[in-house]
Design a protein around this motif. Structure first.
Motif, PDB file in Angstrom:
ATOM      1  N   PHE A 105       0.817  -1.218   0.000  1.00 31.51           N
ATOM      2  CA  PHE A 105       0.000   0.000   0.000  1.00 31.51           C
ATOM      3  C   PHE A 105       0.850   1.267   0.000  1.00 31.51           C
ATOM      4  O   PHE A 105       0.395   2.315  -0.458  1.00 31.51           O
ATOM      5  N   GLY A 106       2.075   1.182   0.487  1.00 31.20           N
ATOM      6  CA  GLY A 106       2.929   2.369   0.519  1.00 31.20           C
ATOM      7  C   GLY A 106       3.315   2.865  -0.854  1.00 31.20           C
ATOM      8  O   GLY A 106       3.575   4.053  -1.051  1.00 31.20           O
ATOM      9  N   ILE A 107       3.364   1.960  -1.832  1.00 33.62           N
ATOM     10  CA  ILE A 107       3.801   2.331  -3.182  1.00 33.62           C
ATOM     11  C   ILE A 107       2.714   3.072  -3.955  1.00 33.62           C
ATOM     12  O   ILE A 107       2.997   3.903  -4.811  1.00 33.62           O
ATOM     13  N   ILE A 108       1.451   2.806  -3.633  1.00 34.64           N
ATOM     14  CA  ILE A 108       0.342   3.319  -4.436  1.00 34.64           C
ATOM     15  C   ILE A 108       0.031   4.758  -4.043  1.00 34.64           C
ATOM     16  O   ILE A 108      -0.264   5.037  -2.886  1.00 34.64           O
ATOM     17  N   PRO A 109       0.093   5.703  -4.979  1.00 38.42           N
ATOM     18  CA  PRO A 109      -0.218   7.102  -4.655  1.00 38.42           C
ATOM     19  C   PRO A 109      -1.638   7.252  -4.130  1.00 38.42           C
ATOM     20  O   PRO A 109      -2.580   6.712  -4.697  1.00 38.42           O
ATOM     21  N   GLY A 110      -1.761   8.002  -3.030  1.00 39.63           N
ATOM     22  CA  GLY A 110      -3.073   8.283  -2.468  1.00 39.63           C
ATOM     23  C   GLY A 110      -3.566   7.246  -1.485  1.00 39.63           C
ATOM     24  O   GLY A 110      -4.421   7.519  -0.660  1.00 39.63           O
ATOM     25  N   VAL A 111      -3.049   6.014  -1.548  1.00 38.61           N
ATOM     26  CA  VAL A 111      -3.447   4.974  -0.597  1.00 38.61           C
ATOM     27  C   VAL A 111      -2.485   5.076   0.580  1.00 38.61           C
ATOM     28  O   VAL A 111      -1.438   4.469   0.590  1.00 38.61           O
ATOM     29  N   SER A 112      -2.850   5.851   1.549  1.00 41.63           N
ATOM     30  CA  SER A 112      -1.920   6.197   2.614  1.00 41.63           C
ATOM     31  C   SER A 112      -1.833   5.110   3.664  1.00 41.63           C
ATOM     32  O   SER A 112      -2.482   4.070   3.597  1.00 41.63           O
ATOM     33  N   HIS A 113      -1.007   5.404   4.687  1.00 39.15           N
ATOM     34  CA  HIS A 113      -0.812   4.481   5.796  1.00 39.15           C
ATOM     35  C   HIS A 113      -2.109   4.248   6.561  1.00 39.15           C
ATOM     36  O   HIS A 113      -2.279   3.218   7.199  1.00 39.15           O
ATOM     37  N   VAL A 114      -3.036   5.196   6.494  1.00 41.21           N
ATOM     38  CA  VAL A 114      -4.317   5.023   7.193  1.00 41.21           C
ATOM     39  C   VAL A 114      -5.069   3.828   6.618  1.00 41.21           C
ATOM     40  O   VAL A 114      -5.599   2.995   7.358  1.00 41.21           O
ATOM     41  N   VAL A 115      -5.126   3.728   5.291  1.00 43.54           N
ATOM     42  CA  VAL A 115      -5.830   2.628   4.639  1.00 43.54           C
ATOM     43  C   VAL A 115      -5.163   1.298   4.967  1.00 43.54           C
ATOM     44  O   VAL A 115      -5.829   0.298   5.241  1.00 43.54           O
ATOM     45  N   SER A 116      -3.836   1.269   4.971  1.00 43.52           N
ATOM     46  CA  SER A 116      -3.115   0.019   5.238  1.00 43.52           C
ATOM     47  C   SER A 116      -3.419  -0.513   6.631  1.00 43.52           C
ATOM     48  O   SER A 116      -3.489  -1.729   6.830  1.00 43.52           O
ATOM     49  N   THR A 163       8.410   2.271   1.667  1.00 43.67           N
ATOM     50  CA  THR A 163       7.933   2.094   0.296  1.00 43.67           C
ATOM     51  C   THR A 163       7.227   3.346  -0.232  1.00 43.67           C
ATOM     52  O   THR A 163       7.145   3.535  -1.449  1.00 43.67           O
ATOM     53  N   ALA A 164       6.715   4.198   0.666  1.00 45.04           N
ATOM     54  CA  ALA A 164       6.127   5.461   0.211  1.00 45.04           C
ATOM     55  C   ALA A 164       7.178   6.377  -0.394  1.00 45.04           C
ATOM     56  O   ALA A 164       6.853   7.309  -1.136  1.00 45.04           O
ATOM     57  N   MET A 165       8.453   6.108  -0.076  1.00 42.97           N
ATOM     58  CA  MET A 165       9.543   6.910  -0.637  1.00 42.97           C
ATOM     59  C   MET A 165       9.917   6.465  -2.053  1.00 42.97           C
ATOM     60  O   MET A 165      10.587   7.199  -2.777  1.00 42.97           O
ATOM     61  N   ILE A 166       9.472   5.247  -2.458  1.00 48.61           N
ATOM     62  CA  ILE A 166       9.860   4.737  -3.782  1.00 48.61           C
ATOM     63  C   ILE A 166       9.284   5.593  -4.913  1.00 48.61           C
ATOM     64  O   ILE A 166      10.030   6.027  -5.805  1.00 48.61           O
ATOM     65  N   PRO A 167       7.963   5.885  -4.933  1.00 41.48           N
ATOM     66  CA  PRO A 167       7.463   6.769  -5.995  1.00 41.48           C
ATOM     67  C   PRO A 167       8.092   8.152  -5.963  1.00 41.48           C
ATOM     68  O   PRO A 167       8.311   8.765  -7.010  1.00 41.48           O
TER      69      PRO A 167
END
Length: 503
Positions: A263-274, A313-317
């Motif tokens: 979920f960290g890789i997908i734009p807009g799908v934040s840590h809250v959703v995960s 993984t949010a840092m990858i994009p």
């Protein structure tokens, strides 16, 4: 330099006294921000953003990133001990964490949350190391038309998967794109939306806008609930979990690491959703689902692990594509740009020291946070005894000094005040600030690549439907459909379970 030499050089920077000090300050401040209810990672980062402008880029980014994942750690403390989430992603932890604390098991809940955060964070950092370099090489080979498709898809995904109203999210993104257009046109120098005001010729200050929208508006909202909080205070000797806790938590930590990673890789799908997905998964796999909501340790281990598995993984994009997936990485993108470092495919080629020192500091920061969040939990909880009305003047003074120190412009202070008031009003009507900030950050790159692609194709819009663009479009849409299907499945199961409980 070889890849190994770059890794060694990154650790050398992160282990220098400047790197260690910045990492420690970032982790400490991030933990404090996470503990204090209402202040999330983005507000904490915006408050210290001006302090990094006079530092080398790699040192400044180490501090800001430390605040980012430090706030993720700290948010679990208030969720477990007070039942007030320190930041949005810790909402799920309140459910079972506070129930464990009420039963005298706050220690094991805090320990499992900290260990799960450490494991999830480490897994995501490994993914950051392995995925970013090859992805950056692929991105170098594509043209501006594909980048336009990627940016538009990122904005579309944010609108589709937003937790709030899609219409309101779209309105905020359009507003963010309009705010980006203020100032001189980058190609021909024509003033746009300045209304004859020369102070707007350089565009709006990101720092002022971010601190106003997130910092000042957050303060105004929190002033409405300044009551003192009574917290449960565990003793250090009570932190060690039982063997049954370890057996129940270990599989949850493993599954949540994978969920947060994806979920960290997908734009807009934040840590809250995960965190919500992780909680639903653990309840589905549990042999005793009836325990969830009444102090199940897997209900603490899963969401907290998923929460911190997102950070790497949010840092990858951001680093490979130059696309921020969540608001915190949007702020990091602007901070890097201010330092003259452009995130994207050429980052590892032009500024490898920034990337590898960042990766190294995240390993070090994970260890620092593990040490900070267990022995010092009593000190952090005592911060909740400070009346919020006492903290407000200090935070506002720091914000004003920070905003003014960027360009020594009084107009930036006024922008902070106006955007803070506007953010407060918009949030009261249910509008989220994150889509606006993400669109504001992406707007410049979207316009630049759009005009470049049209120039290279002689004005033909068919360039956006070439082979590479169609592959990217198909891949992202497929991934989005999978995510939406998972969200629907878990949401449906949860509604069925709730109806069964009600019956």
């Amino acid at each position: 330099m070889t890849g190994f030499d770059q890794v060694v050089n990154g650790f050398a920077i992160a282990l220098s006294w400047q790197g260690l000090l910045s990492c420690f300050i970032g982790c400490l401040w991030g933990t404090i921000v996470g503990v204090l209810p209402g202040l999330g990672p983005l507000a904490g980062m915006t408050l210290l953003l001006p302090l990094t402008f006079h530092q080398p880029p790699e040192i400044g980014i180490i501090m800001l990133t430390g605040i980012f994942y430090g706030a993720m750690y700290g948010g679990s403390t208030t969720s477990i001990l007070v039942r007030i989430p320190g930041e949005a992603a810790s909402v799920v932890t309140c459910i079972d964490g506070y129930e464990m604390a009420r039963r005298g098991r706050a220690g094991p809940a805090l320990m499992v949350a900290a260990v799960g955060s450490f494991v999830g964070g480490t897994v995501s950092i490994v993914g950051l190391m392995l995925i970013t370099p090859p992805l950056a090489k692929v991105m170098i080979a594509i043209g501006p038309s594909v980048q336009v498709v990627l940016l538009l898809l990122a904005l579309s995904v944010i609108a589709v998967v937003s937790a709030g109203s899609r219409l309101k999210t779209t309105i905020m993104m359009v507003l963010g794109l309009l705010l980006t257009a203020i100032g001189l046109d980058h190609l021909d120098g024509v003033p746009r939306l300045t209304f004859g005001n020369t102070t707007l010729a350089g565009g709006l200050s990101f720092t002022s806008l971010a601190i106003g929208l997130f910092g000042v508006s957050e303060i105004l909202i929190n002033l409405e609930k300044t009551e003192l909080i009574k917290a449960i205070q565990p003793k250090f000797r009570d932190l060690i979990p039982r063997m049954k806790d370890v057996r129940d938590a270990a599989p949850a930590i493993g599954r949540a690491s994978v969920i947060g990673f994806i979920f960290g890789i997908i734009p807009g799908v934040s840590h809250v959703v995960s965190t919500f997905v992780s909680y639903a998964v653990e309840k589905r796999f549990s042999r005793h689902p009836e325990e969830f909501g009444h102090g199940a340790i897997a209900g603490v281990a899963g969401p907290e692990t998923a929460n911190n598995a997102v950070t790497g993984t949010a840092m990858i994009p951001l680093l490979a594509l130059g696309i921020p997936s969540i608001p915190a990485t949007a702020l990091l993108l602007s901070a890097l740009t201010i330092h003259g470092v452009q995130p994207g495919p050429l980052l590892l080629t032009d500024h490898p020291e920034v990337f590898w020192s960042l990766v190294a500091s995240m390993y070090i920061g994970n260890v620092i946070l593990l040490i900070l969040n267990l022995p010092l939990v009593g000190i952090f909880v005592n911060l909740l005894r400070i009346p919020y009305s006492w903290l407000v003047p200090i935070i506002l003074i720091v914000s004003v000094i920070g905003v003014y120190s960027v360009a020594f412009s009084a107009a930036d202070i006024w922008l902070m005040v106006i955007s803070g008031g506007a953010g407060y009003v918009l949030r009261k009507f249910g509008y989220e600030m994150a889509p606006l900030l993400l669109a504001f950050v992406l707007g410049d790159r979207l316009e630049e690549n759009l005009r470049l692609a049209l120039t290279m194709s002689g004005g033909s819009y068919a360039t956006f439907a070439d082979h590479a663009s169609l592959i990217v479009l198909t891949s992202v849409l497929g991934l989005l459909l999978v995510v939406q299907a998972l969200a629907w499945v878990f949401g449906y199961r949860k509604s069925v379970a709730d109806e069964a409980e009600g019956a």
